[in-house]
Design an enzyme around this catalytic site. Structure first.
Site, PDB file in Angstrom:
ATOM      1  N   HIS A 268       0.874  -1.181   0.000  1.00 39.70           N
ATOM      2  CA  HIS A 268       0.000   0.000   0.000  1.00 39.70           C
ATOM      3  C   HIS A 268       0.908   1.226   0.000  1.00 39.70           C
ATOM      4  CE1 HIS A 268      -3.481   2.374   0.406  1.00 39.70           C
ATOM      5  NE2 HIS A 268      -3.839   2.121   1.661  1.00 39.70           N
ATOM      6  N   HIS A 307      -2.394  -2.486 -10.088  1.00 42.13           N
ATOM      7  CA  HIS A 307      -3.350  -1.890  -9.151  1.00 42.13           C
ATOM      8  C   HIS A 307      -4.601  -2.742  -9.139  1.00 42.13           C
ATOM      9  CE1 HIS A 307      -5.763   1.133  -7.105  1.00 42.13           C
ATOM     10  NE2 HIS A 307      -4.626   1.690  -6.766  1.00 42.13           N
ATOM     11  N   ASP A 363       2.652   5.290  -7.168  1.00 37.74           N
ATOM     12  CA  ASP A 363       3.924   5.162  -6.458  1.00 37.74           C
ATOM     13  C   ASP A 363       5.126   5.071  -7.378  1.00 37.74           C
ATOM     14  OD1 ASP A 363       2.881   5.196  -3.870  1.00 37.74           O
ATOM     15  OD2 ASP A 363       2.195   3.136  -4.116  1.00 37.74           O
TER      16      ASP A 363
HETATM   17  N1  ACO Z   1       4.713  -7.086 -10.785  1.00 32.02           N
HETATM   18  C1  ACO Z   1       4.616  -8.283 -11.379  1.00 32.02           C
HETATM   19  N2  ACO Z   1       3.469  -8.965 -11.486  1.00 32.02           N
HETATM   20  C2  ACO Z   1       2.391  -8.404 -10.952  1.00 32.02           C
HETATM   21  C3  ACO Z   1       2.406  -7.158 -10.308  1.00 32.02           C
HETATM   22  C4  ACO Z   1       3.643  -6.491 -10.240  1.00 32.02           C
HETATM   23  N3  ACO Z   1       3.733  -5.302  -9.664  1.00 32.02           N
HETATM   24  N4  ACO Z   1       1.172  -6.837  -9.871  1.00 32.02           N
HETATM   25  C5  ACO Z   1       0.391  -7.864 -10.219  1.00 32.02           C
HETATM   26  N5  ACO Z   1       1.123  -8.803 -10.878  1.00 32.02           N
HETATM   27  C6  ACO Z   1       0.627 -10.051 -11.471  1.00 32.02           C
HETATM   28  C7  ACO Z   1       0.396 -11.119 -10.408  1.00 32.02           C
HETATM   29  O1  ACO Z   1       1.546 -11.919 -10.231  1.00 32.02           O
HETATM   30  C8  ACO Z   1      -0.757 -11.869 -11.005  1.00 32.02           C
HETATM   31  O2  ACO Z   1      -0.257 -12.682 -12.021  1.00 32.02           O
HETATM   32  P1  ACO Z   1      -0.870 -14.165 -12.253  1.00 32.02           P
HETATM   33  O3  ACO Z   1      -2.286 -13.929 -12.678  1.00 32.02           O
HETATM   34  O4  ACO Z   1      -0.010 -14.781 -13.261  1.00 32.02           O
HETATM   35  O5  ACO Z   1      -0.803 -14.838 -10.906  1.00 32.02           O
HETATM   36  C9  ACO Z   1      -1.598 -10.786 -11.672  1.00 32.02           C
HETATM   37  O6  ACO Z   1      -0.649  -9.760 -12.017  1.00 32.02           O
HETATM   38  C10 ACO Z   1      -2.684 -10.213 -10.789  1.00 32.02           C
HETATM   39  O7  ACO Z   1      -2.073  -9.773  -9.590  1.00 32.02           O
HETATM   40  P2  ACO Z   1      -2.785  -9.720  -8.171  1.00 32.02           P
HETATM   41  O8  ACO Z   1      -1.740  -9.833  -7.103  1.00 32.02           O
HETATM   42  O9  ACO Z   1      -3.923 -10.695  -8.155  1.00 32.02           O
HETATM   43  O10 ACO Z   1      -3.399  -8.270  -8.196  1.00 32.02           O
HETATM   44  P3  ACO Z   1      -3.991  -7.531  -6.955  1.00 32.02           P
HETATM   45  O11 ACO Z   1      -5.082  -6.708  -7.456  1.00 32.02           O
HETATM   46  O12 ACO Z   1      -4.273  -8.479  -5.838  1.00 32.02           O
HETATM   47  O13 ACO Z   1      -2.757  -6.646  -6.466  1.00 32.02           O
HETATM   48  C11 ACO Z   1      -1.291  -4.878  -6.142  1.00 32.02           C
HETATM   49  C12 ACO Z   1      -2.669  -5.292  -6.667  1.00 32.02           C
HETATM   50  C13 ACO Z   1      -1.119  -5.318  -4.683  1.00 32.02           C
HETATM   51  C14 ACO Z   1      -1.170  -3.347  -6.180  1.00 32.02           C
HETATM   52  C15 ACO Z   1      -0.193  -5.524  -7.036  1.00 32.02           C
HETATM   53  O14 ACO Z   1      -0.334  -5.102  -8.369  1.00 32.02           O
HETATM   54  C16 ACO Z   1       1.198  -5.253  -6.524  1.00 32.02           C
HETATM   55  O15 ACO Z   1       1.697  -5.978  -5.646  1.00 32.02           O
HETATM   56  N6  ACO Z   1       1.893  -4.195  -7.069  1.00 32.02           N
HETATM   57  C17 ACO Z   1       3.189  -3.831  -6.592  1.00 32.02           C
HETATM   58  C18 ACO Z   1       3.058  -3.034  -5.311  1.00 32.02           C
HETATM   59  C19 ACO Z   1       2.525  -1.643  -5.573  1.00 32.02           C
HETATM   60  O16 ACO Z   1       2.955  -0.938  -6.463  1.00 32.02           O
HETATM   61  N7  ACO Z   1       1.585  -1.219  -4.708  1.00 32.02           N
HETATM   62  C20 ACO Z   1       1.002   0.125  -4.761  1.00 32.02           C
HETATM   63  C21 ACO Z   1      -0.439   0.056  -5.108  1.00 32.02           C
HETATM   64  S1  ACO Z   1      -1.108   1.679  -5.244  1.00 32.02           S
HETATM   65  C22 ACO Z   1      -1.340   2.176  -3.686  1.00 32.02           C
HETATM   66  O17 ACO Z   1      -1.485   1.463  -2.745  1.00 32.02           O
HETATM   67  C23 ACO Z   1      -1.286   3.578  -3.455  1.00 32.02           C
END
Ligand code: ACO
Length: 429
Positions: A268, A307, A363
């Site tokens: 987050h 996201h 971010d």
């Molecule tokens: N890098 C690589 N792969 C990713 C990323 C990433 N940043 N984000 C998602 N994926 C992939 C997952 O591995 C998954 O792949 P799969 O279907 O092959 O298993 C798919 O994309 C879906 O990902 P989820 O984790 O199910 O997506 P979710 O909606 O739960 O997560 C989140 C969203 C937590 C923001 C995620 O994209 C992430 O971890 N990003 C990196 C951290 C980040 O930048 N957070 C800031 C968010 S904005 C905020 O809070 C202000």
């Protein structure tokens, strides 16, 4: 003829049910009538992490993740970032309308008059270890404010709520700056009420021996825009924490401490810090392809990408990318921007990211700007918390006055053991 209802057939019993559809949702409680027999509890929806569950109606923030739209009270984020300033946006989020001059003046005055914190809070901060993470200090000191304002427990009183909101928006920059100064071993700087909200924060952070700190106008403006961009984001993890904890009718300082704690997490508010660390680890444009291989192999995540809601470019990231260059013109370029821009370009052309609709989020570029402004990485989530305070408070009040809301209490699907008798330690194999 088309009807706003959903017809469900329970294939276990052959019975059919018709439930109303309103605002694109069905009521989870309407599923409860679907039973195997009279004593059955009834059907529930299973939705870990709330991926498809609306926990509230809201009139504060609108997001269309597929189109990359973000609006506060109907106003596009791009216009607010361009035309508004943080306190006006905070007023908008809390009151629902852009203020005319007199209420804006009064609101600004009220915030400005509450920027000081009790000296005991300063002493409290002194007692943290010299290297304590400023976000840990913030979580604790925001919670501690509850002990100074016992009137804050009166959450049913609109006037009391307003007063606590003014205090929280006013004091969070002071707490944040004190946390930073403690970490650096520097004397605390008291608020300067002649300065604007973000200028005062810069003064409390960076003032040294000069009689009066004069913030760089470009940096002050950029920080103000960053506060606007972070001010609200509907039902995200920390807003959900604020609402959920606040639903117990605890005072807003305790609820805000919970929201700050949620924001501390690396998925987050901690993501911008992780993003800068990642860019530093990558180090050069040449190293990007091999890093992306590791991302695609699942070894690491591309921080600042992806996201839960945006399946398109995060509109805040667009504004921030532009802002980055303005800040670099004023204070010097952060060389990590070259790695970030190239990383974004390569990722957006790569099928792994395209198929999963992973775009830069807020971010991705914010940390690079903060770093160029001279802010250490562990302060990044603290800055996020300053901006988000107005959104948390707007969400909190909306929850309190919503007659449909009650104490938040999710259900579970129990998959553990059935009843069994206690076995004494000596008899356990
Ligand atoms: N890098 C690589 N792969 C990713 C990323 C990433 N940043 N984000 C998602 N994926 C992939 C997952 O591995 C998954 O792949 P799969 O279907 O092959 O298993 C798919 O994309 C879906 O990902 P989820 O984790 O199910 O997506 P979710 O909606 O739960 O997560 C989140 C969203 C937590 C923001 C995620 O994209 C992430 O971890 N990003 C990196 C951290 C980040 O930048 N957070 C800031 C968010 S904005 C905020 O809070 C202000």
């Amino acid at each position: 003829m088309a009807k706003d209802t959903l017809t469900l057939t329970d294939n276990r019993t052959g019975k059919t049910y018709e439930v109303p559809i309103k605002d694109g949702t069905i009521r989870a409680m309407d599923l409860r009538q679907i039973k195997l027999h009279d004593n059955d509890f009834g059907l529930m929806a299973y939705d870990p992490a709330f991926t498809n569950t609306a926990s509230t109606t809201s009139r504060i923030t609108f997001i269309d993740g597929d189109k990359g739209i973000l609006r506060y009270r109907g106003y596009p984020i791009e216009q607010l970032a361009e035309e508004s300033h943080y306190l006006e946006t905070a007023y908008l989020l809390i009151h629902g309308e852009l203020p005319t001059r007199p209420p804006l003046h009064e609101f600004t005055h009220n915030i400005t008059m509450h920027t000081l914190v009790h000296e005991n809070i300063r002493e409290f901060i002194d007692s943290f270890r010299y290297d304590a993470h400023p976000m840990g200090i913030l979580v604790s000191t925001v919670a501690a404010l509850a002990t100074f304002y016992p009137d804050a427990t009166n959450v049913g009183d609109p006037d009391s709520r307003r007063l606590q909101m003014h205090r929280l928006i006013a004091k969070i920059p002071t707490l944040a700056a004190y946390a930073y100064r403690h970490r650096r071993g520097l004397p605390y700087v008291y608020p300067d009420n002649d300065l604007a909200y973000s200028g005062n924060f810069l003064s409390m952070m960076f003032k040294m021996t000069e009689v009066k700190y004069r913030p760089n106008p470009v940096v002050q403006k950029a920080l103000d825009v960053l506060f606007i961009l972070h001010a609200d984001h509907e039902q995200n993890c920390s807003a959900n924490a604020m609402r959920s904890v606040g639903s117990s009718r605890v005072d807003p300082y305790s609820a805000t401490a919970a929201a700050c704690a949620a924001l501390f997490g690396p998925l987050h508010g901690g993501a911008n810090e992780q993003c800068v660390r990642m860019l530093q680890e990558i180090g050069s444009v040449a190293a990007i392809p091999s890093y992306l291989q590791r991302v695609k192999a699942g070894a690491v995540r591309l921080m600042g990408f992806g996201h839960r809601i945006y399946k398109n470019y995060d509109p805040r990231a667009k504004v921030i990318k532009k802002l980055a260059y303005e800040v670099f013109d004023a204070v010097g370029k952060n060389p990590l921007i070259d790695v970030a821009v190239e990383l974004e370009k390569i990722a957006l052309e790569d099928s792994y990211f395209v198929e999963r609709k992973l775009y830069p989020n807020v971010d991705f570029y914010s940390g690079i700007i903060y770093q160029a402004m001279g802010l250490p990485m562990d302060m990044f989530p603290v800055l996020f918390a300053i901006g988000r305070m107005s959104g948390w408070l707007a969400q909190w009040e909306e929850m309190l006055v919503d007659s449909e809301q009650r104490i938040a209490r999710p259900r579970q699907v129990y998959l553990g053991s059935g009843e069994r008798s206690y076995v004494h330690l000596s008899e356990r194999g």
